[in-house]
Enzyme design. Sequence first.
Site: not given
Ligand code: LLP
Length: 422
Positions: A244, A281-284, A320, A350-351, A378
């Site tokens: 997050g 659990e970092p993603g972004r 996004r 086309c939107e 994302y």
């Molecule tokens: N763990 C769980 C259970 C999650 O649901 C998520 C993201 C993460 C970890 C990773 O979160 P992050 O570190 O990436 O914030 N598509 C949206 C973001 C959706 C996030 C969904 N869950 C966007 O483009 O902003």
Amino acid sequence: MTIPGSPHIAYRGDALFIEDRAVADLAHEFGTPLYVYSKSAMLEALAGYQRALEGRDHLICYAMKANSTLAVLQTFAAAECGFDIVSGGELARVLAAGISPAKVVFSGVGKTRTEMRQALDAGVMCFNVESDAELEVLSAVAVESGKTARISLRVNPDVDAGTHPYISTGLKANKFGIAHESAVASYQRAAALPGLEVIGIDCHIGSQITEIGPYVNALDRVLDLVEKVEAHGITIKHLDLGGGLAITYTDEAPPAAETLVRRLLARIDERGHGHRKIMFEPGRSLVGNAGALVSEVLYLKPGEEKNFCIVDAAMNDMARPAMYQAWMRIVACGLREASPVTYDVVGPVCESGDWLGRDRALAVEAGDFVAVLSAGAYGMTMASNYNSRGRAAEVLVSGERALLIRDREQAVDLFRGEHLID
Ligand code: LLP
């Protein structure tokens, strides 16, 4: 000239570079729309978490929903990272990248029996379970398969992370997690089921979080629960504090991962939980600022109320802005002397919702390239084939080396698996 939030993407003279490659050269070589990623930016982002966790029993599980391209997974796996998956498809990607499932956690509110079976067969480290109903099904599937599913419960700490409503997940009104009040009962239930072994606790309160406060509040709530659960004789070995952490799209100034993690570890120690394995659990925050979506300017279309800069990337390549009204920085890949003009940067779909940026000052001409920055997370994973547009190619840059890591989708790819009728 550096760009806020985008390490390794910067101007050298008039030209935008990603590491040691001019972005416009990559666009010529590989075509557009094109995702480009800096390998160093990804590894440095990961290293921030790793530095803070050094010397502790820990596992960083990259939330691969942010960017699940096989070469990206390989890059993180080679740096000792684990993975957070949310579907059988993501599990298949992990396996295709040659990664050991022993470092995989399986999250998600709606796992199917088939996905559970696949994950048990593969031997994932842990299932993050989100409801009592899921506990029952997972136990039954495990017993049928002659296996034991290691689980943690994803608890909902009911903390407001202060993010966009679509990406906040830790509130009671969200579909995610088990309510704080019922978590002890759910742990007791889990401990009594034959196919399960309780090993941890998990929470994730949202995405693009710019403050440390909500994390500390959530952690305190989680630790309160751990103490209650253990008082019932159920051992919690690991704390998974979710992902997050925000990145800089415009002027956000999120804490560095290292600062956030150190702060949380200090609180964990203070409360006497320092012996537990710590997971994130970092993603972004691992991939977002490492990537850019490069696009060619097709047409400039001046208008009475708006000027449009029509580019060859669209909402199907980068959803996004259309989906969350997200602001993403857009820059020219080559700087021109001319004074900038204010444009809405839009794609060919086309939107009217097909826009990448509104009211952006750009000095560009048709044939120039622009880059949507902070597009590493994302972006490609949310791309679609809407308007029967093939998805973009992807290139991983390391120093002067640029590797094609995904081919551009061709027309035949678009209708593979479809059947004509007589
Ligand atoms: N763990 C769980 C259970 C999650 O649901 C998520 C993201 C993460 C970890 C990773 O979160 P992050 O570190 O990436 O914030 N598509 C949206 C973001 C959706 C996030 C969904 N869950 C966007 O483009 O902003």
